[in-house]
Design an enzyme around this catalytic site. Structure first.
Site, PDB file in Angstrom:
ATOM      1  N   CYS A   1       0.797  -1.269  -0.045  1.00  0.00           N
ATOM      2  CA  CYS A   1       0.075  -0.226   0.112  1.00  0.00           C
ATOM      3  C   CYS A   1       0.992   1.072   0.071  1.00  0.00           C
ATOM      4  O   CYS A   1       1.723   1.407   0.927  1.00  0.00           O
ATOM      5  CB  CYS A   1      -0.898   0.000   1.235  1.00  0.00           C
ATOM      6  SG  CYS A   1      -1.611   1.545   1.461  1.00  0.00           S
TER       7      CYS A   1
ATOM      8  N   CYS B   1       0.669   3.282   3.123  1.00  0.00           N
ATOM      9  CA  CYS B   1       1.249   2.449   4.389  1.00  0.00           C
ATOM     10  C   CYS B   1       2.883   2.583   4.189  1.00  0.00           C
ATOM     11  O   CYS B   1       3.637   2.805   5.130  1.00  0.00           O
ATOM     12  CB  CYS B   1       1.034   1.148   4.152  1.00  0.00           C
ATOM     13  SG  CYS B   1      -0.478   0.548   5.078  1.00  0.00           S
TER      14      CYS B   1
ATOM     15  N   HIS C   1      -3.363   0.705   8.348  1.00  0.00           N
ATOM     16  CA  HIS C   1      -4.214   0.505   7.191  1.00  0.00           C
ATOM     17  C   HIS C   1      -5.708   0.469   7.324  1.00  0.00           C
ATOM     18  O   HIS C   1      -6.096  -0.494   7.977  1.00  0.00           O
ATOM     19  CB  HIS C   1      -3.727  -0.627   6.494  1.00  0.00           C
ATOM     20  CG  HIS C   1      -4.126  -0.583   5.066  1.00  0.00           C
ATOM     21  ND1 HIS C   1      -3.915   0.143   4.006  1.00  0.00           N
ATOM     22  CD2 HIS C   1      -5.388  -1.449   4.748  1.00  0.00           C
ATOM     23  CE1 HIS C   1      -4.719  -0.196   3.177  1.00  0.00           C
ATOM     24  NE2 HIS C   1      -5.568  -1.023   3.390  1.00  0.00           N
TER      25      HIS C   1
ATOM     26  N   GLY D   1     -13.856   8.549  -7.128  1.00  0.00           N
ATOM     27  CA  GLY D   1     -12.507   8.850  -7.823  1.00  0.00           C
ATOM     28  C   GLY D   1     -11.443   8.644  -6.831  1.00  0.00           C
ATOM     29  O   GLY D   1     -10.114   9.089  -6.963  1.00  0.00           O
TER      30      GLY D   1
ATOM     31  N   THR E   1      -8.268   6.879  -5.674  1.00  0.00           N
ATOM     32  CA  THR E   1      -6.994   6.216  -6.465  1.00  0.00           C
ATOM     33  C   THR E   1      -5.919   5.458  -5.514  1.00  0.00           C
ATOM     34  O   THR E   1      -5.275   4.837  -5.840  1.00  0.00           O
ATOM     35  CB  THR E   1      -6.350   7.227  -7.264  1.00  0.00           C
ATOM     36  OG1 THR E   1      -5.763   8.407  -6.164  1.00  0.00           O
ATOM     37  CG2 THR E   1      -7.244   7.951  -8.386  1.00  0.00           C
TER      38      THR E   1
ATOM     39  N   HIS F   1      -7.776   8.385   3.682  1.00  0.00           N
ATOM     40  CA  HIS F   1      -7.129   9.891   3.791  1.00  0.00           C
ATOM     41  C   HIS F   1      -8.242  10.789   3.740  1.00  0.00           C
ATOM     42  O   HIS F   1      -9.169  10.762   2.594  1.00  0.00           O
ATOM     43  CB  HIS F   1      -5.730   9.744   2.555  1.00  0.00           C
ATOM     44  CG  HIS F   1      -6.449   9.436   1.013  1.00  0.00           C
ATOM     45  ND1 HIS F   1      -6.693   8.369   0.678  1.00  0.00           N
ATOM     46  CD2 HIS F   1      -6.762  10.480   0.259  1.00  0.00           C
ATOM     47  CE1 HIS F   1      -7.150   8.376  -0.230  1.00  0.00           C
ATOM     48  NE2 HIS F   1      -7.054   9.522  -0.913  1.00  0.00           N
TER      49      HIS F   1
END
Ligand code: 5GP
Ligand code: ZN
Length: 111
Positions: free
Chosen positions: A4, A7, A46, A90, A92, A97
């Site tokens: 990730c 991460c 995560h 959207g 990505t 976040h």
């Protein structure tokens, strides 16, 4: 999660322009800013997206918003917080976040 992106940024494996860090939260500048100030605030642990917030991990969201309040209060005129969740929004990067946007008058239309 080893592969990730966020991460890996949280682990220090990929460089980022950090503006805040503690044991649970990292804030860093977006690589492709959409406003004069564009900061990403993430939990270090995560969590895939806003759709994956549970009673067990919701304290991480509160910690992120404490940082958002601290950083955002330095932005004259206010700020916007956005969290994209899933393909229609959207998203990505599949690590929760919060986009903290400010530093100018932002678009009135949100979608
Ligand atoms: P999303 O599209 O998932 O809501 O937001 C992901 C954000 O991460 C985008 O605004 C994108 O510019 C940013 N981003 C993608 N890769 C990197 C990176 O390697 N470093 C930084 N600082 N930001 C990134
Ligand atoms: Zn992750």
């Amino acid at each position: 999660m080893a592969q990730c992106l966020f991460c890996r940024i949280a682990a220090g494996e990929i460089p980022a322009q950090k503006v805040y860090e503690d044991d649970a939260v990292l804030a860093f500048r977006d690589i492709n800013p959409q406003a004069p100030v564009h900061i990403l605030v993430i939990p270090k642990a995560h969590v895939e997206s806003a759709a994956c917030i549970t009673p067990e991990n919701s304290h991480l969201v509160a910690r992120c918003f404490q940082v958002i309040a601290q950083l955002g209060s330095q932005l004259e005129g206010g700020f916007r917080v956005v969290s994209n969740c899933g393909p229609n929004a959207g998203q990505t990067v599949p690590h929760l976040h919060f986009h903290l946007l400010g530093g100018a008058q932002l678009a009135v239309q949100m979608a």
